[in-house]
Enzyme design. Structure first.
Site, PDB file in Angstrom:
ATOM      1  N   LYS A 151     -48.122 -15.801 -70.226  1.00 43.22           N
ATOM      2  CA  LYS A 151     -49.571 -15.815 -69.975  1.00 43.22           C
ATOM      3  C   LYS A 151     -49.999 -17.187 -69.421  1.00 43.22           C
ATOM      4  O   LYS A 151     -49.244 -17.809 -68.683  1.00 43.22           O
ATOM      5  CB  LYS A 151     -50.337 -15.438 -71.248  1.00 43.22           C
ATOM      6  CG  LYS A 151     -49.787 -14.154 -71.870  1.00 43.22           C
ATOM      7  CD  LYS A 151     -50.630 -13.605 -72.962  1.00 43.22           C
ATOM      8  CE  LYS A 151     -49.975 -12.370 -73.539  1.00 43.22           C
ATOM      9  NZ  LYS A 151     -50.800 -11.691 -74.517  1.00 43.22           N
ATOM     10  N   HIS A 176     -51.223  -5.417 -66.816  1.00 44.91           N
ATOM     11  CA  HIS A 176     -51.303  -5.859 -68.202  1.00 44.91           C
ATOM     12  C   HIS A 176     -52.723  -5.628 -68.715  1.00 44.91           C
ATOM     13  O   HIS A 176     -53.697  -5.776 -67.966  1.00 44.91           O
ATOM     14  CB  HIS A 176     -50.923  -7.344 -68.304  1.00 44.91           C
ATOM     15  CG  HIS A 176     -50.767  -7.806 -69.713  1.00 44.91           C
ATOM     16  ND1 HIS A 176     -51.847  -8.150 -70.493  1.00 44.91           N
ATOM     17  CD2 HIS A 176     -49.671  -7.934 -70.485  1.00 44.91           C
ATOM     18  CE1 HIS A 176     -51.404  -8.499 -71.701  1.00 44.91           C
ATOM     19  NE2 HIS A 176     -50.087  -8.379 -71.724  1.00 44.91           N
ATOM     20  N   GLU A 212     -54.679  -7.367 -70.405  1.00 46.55           N
ATOM     21  CA  GLU A 212     -55.612  -8.494 -70.212  1.00 46.55           C
ATOM     22  C   GLU A 212     -56.138  -8.519 -68.779  1.00 46.55           C
ATOM     23  O   GLU A 212     -57.283  -8.896 -68.543  1.00 46.55           O
ATOM     24  CB  GLU A 212     -54.921  -9.818 -70.585  1.00 46.55           C
ATOM     25  CG  GLU A 212     -54.782  -9.937 -72.095  1.00 46.55           C
ATOM     26  CD  GLU A 212     -53.622 -10.801 -72.560  1.00 46.55           C
ATOM     27  OE1 GLU A 212     -53.044 -11.547 -71.752  1.00 46.55           O
ATOM     28  OE2 GLU A 212     -53.276 -10.701 -73.748  1.00 46.55           O
ATOM     29  N   GLU A 251     -47.928  -0.738 -74.192  1.00 47.38           N
ATOM     30  CA  GLU A 251     -48.496  -1.825 -74.983  1.00 47.38           C
ATOM     31  C   GLU A 251     -49.844  -1.378 -75.545  1.00 47.38           C
ATOM     32  O   GLU A 251     -50.872  -1.493 -74.853  1.00 47.38           O
ATOM     33  CB  GLU A 251     -48.712  -3.054 -74.108  1.00 47.38           C
ATOM     34  CG  GLU A 251     -47.441  -3.610 -73.524  1.00 47.38           C
ATOM     35  CD  GLU A 251     -47.585  -5.099 -73.237  1.00 47.38           C
ATOM     36  OE1 GLU A 251     -46.839  -5.871 -73.817  1.00 47.38           O
ATOM     37  OE2 GLU A 251     -48.485  -5.467 -72.466  1.00 47.38           O
ATOM     38  N   SER A 287     -47.177  -7.590 -80.487  1.00 45.39           N
ATOM     39  CA  SER A 287     -46.784  -8.313 -81.701  1.00 45.39           C
ATOM     40  C   SER A 287     -45.327  -8.067 -82.108  1.00 45.39           C
ATOM     41  O   SER A 287     -45.024  -7.924 -83.291  1.00 45.39           O
ATOM     42  CB  SER A 287     -47.747  -7.984 -82.849  1.00 45.39           C
ATOM     43  OG  SER A 287     -49.065  -8.393 -82.500  1.00 45.39           O
TER      44      SER A 287
END
Ligand code: PEP
Length: 253
Positions: free
Chosen positions: A13, A97, A99, A169, A215
């Site tokens: 990231k 992704h 984000e 994810e 995680s």
């Protein structure tokens, strides 16, 4: 455990300057040099890609970017093309992704164009999908995944997609410390694989690698990797420290 070669991918990231990234990548290179039957990929920030790729040359750690633009060149301030990534030393690129979807307006349609651009340049797309907590609680997990896969891979045929990696994810598990149980991961992965079978046929669906992300840590990686449709991990937080990340690479030890 699946029969596909696992991929353990780290997404750094917006962490680590070029110098910090080279230091961490060089340490990881030494830590995983004996890793067998597993592929490793690191995705540093754009600014560190070239330096990290140089530092990892000749090692068993591949380099990926975290995003790209679908156009080859042009007036797109702040964007980076597939050709630029290849020249910097990337073999992989993370696309879609959560984000990027959440903070930067990434849509299934832009994801589709980016996958096309990556494949045309010979980059391996790591195509990310996953439901939010609200969508899971509303019982929409499978319909969300269905739409993301169908729209993200719209107009592709089996041959185009060879090498693509999918990353499941769940958004509620990213950076939260809440991991999906291995049963939840397996259920989603099985759903995705069977949808890929419907869309592109069995040879593709049985070969494609589906990573789990959310995680992943040294204490849960093995249990996840034991599931038949989990072919690796896309790792954020636990990839930042080379020692910790190397434990994920050696998940089987
Ligand atoms: C990710 O950002 O892709 C991710 C899985 O992050 P984390 O491992 O920190 O949950």
């Amino acid at each position: 455990m699946s029969s596909r070669t696992p991929l353990i991918a780290g997404n750094w990231k917006m962490h680590k300057t070029g110098f910090q990234a080279v230091e961490a990548a060089s340490q990881l290179k030494r830590l995983v040099e004996d890793a067998a039957d597993v592929q490793v990929m690191l995705a540093p920030a754009f600014s560190a890609l070239f330096q990290v790729a140089q530092a990892l040359k000749g090692s068993n750690v591949a380099v990926g970017a975290q995003n790209l633009h679908w156009e080859k060149q042009g007036a797109f301030t702040g964007e980076v093309s597939s050709e630029m990534l290849v020249e910097a030393g990337c073999t992989h690129v993370i696309i879609g992704h959560s984000e990027r979807r959440l903070f930067f307006g990434e849509t299934d349609a832009s994801v589709n164009r980016k996958i096309q651009a990556a494949l045309s340049a010979g980059l391996i797309p790591v195509f990310c999908i996953g439901e939010t907590e609200a969508q899971r609680e509303a019982g929409e997990t499978f319909s969300v995944l269905d739409k993301q896969v169908r729209d993200g891979l719209k107009d592709f045929v089996f041959d185009d997609l060879s090498g693509i990696v999918v990353a499941y994810e769940p958004v509620w598990a990213i950076g939260t410390g809440k991991t999906a149980s291995r049963e939840q991961a397996q259920e989603a992965h099985q759903f995705i694989r069977s949808l890929l079978d419907t869309l592109f046929g069995k040879p593709f669906a049985s070969a494609v690698r589906i990573l789990y992300g959310g995680s992943v840590k040294p204490d849960n990686v093995r249990a996840l990797m034991e599931m038949p449709d989990v072919d690796g991990a896309l790792v954020g937080g636990a990839s930042l420290d080379p020692e910790t990340f190397s434990k994920l690479v050696f998940f089987n030890n």
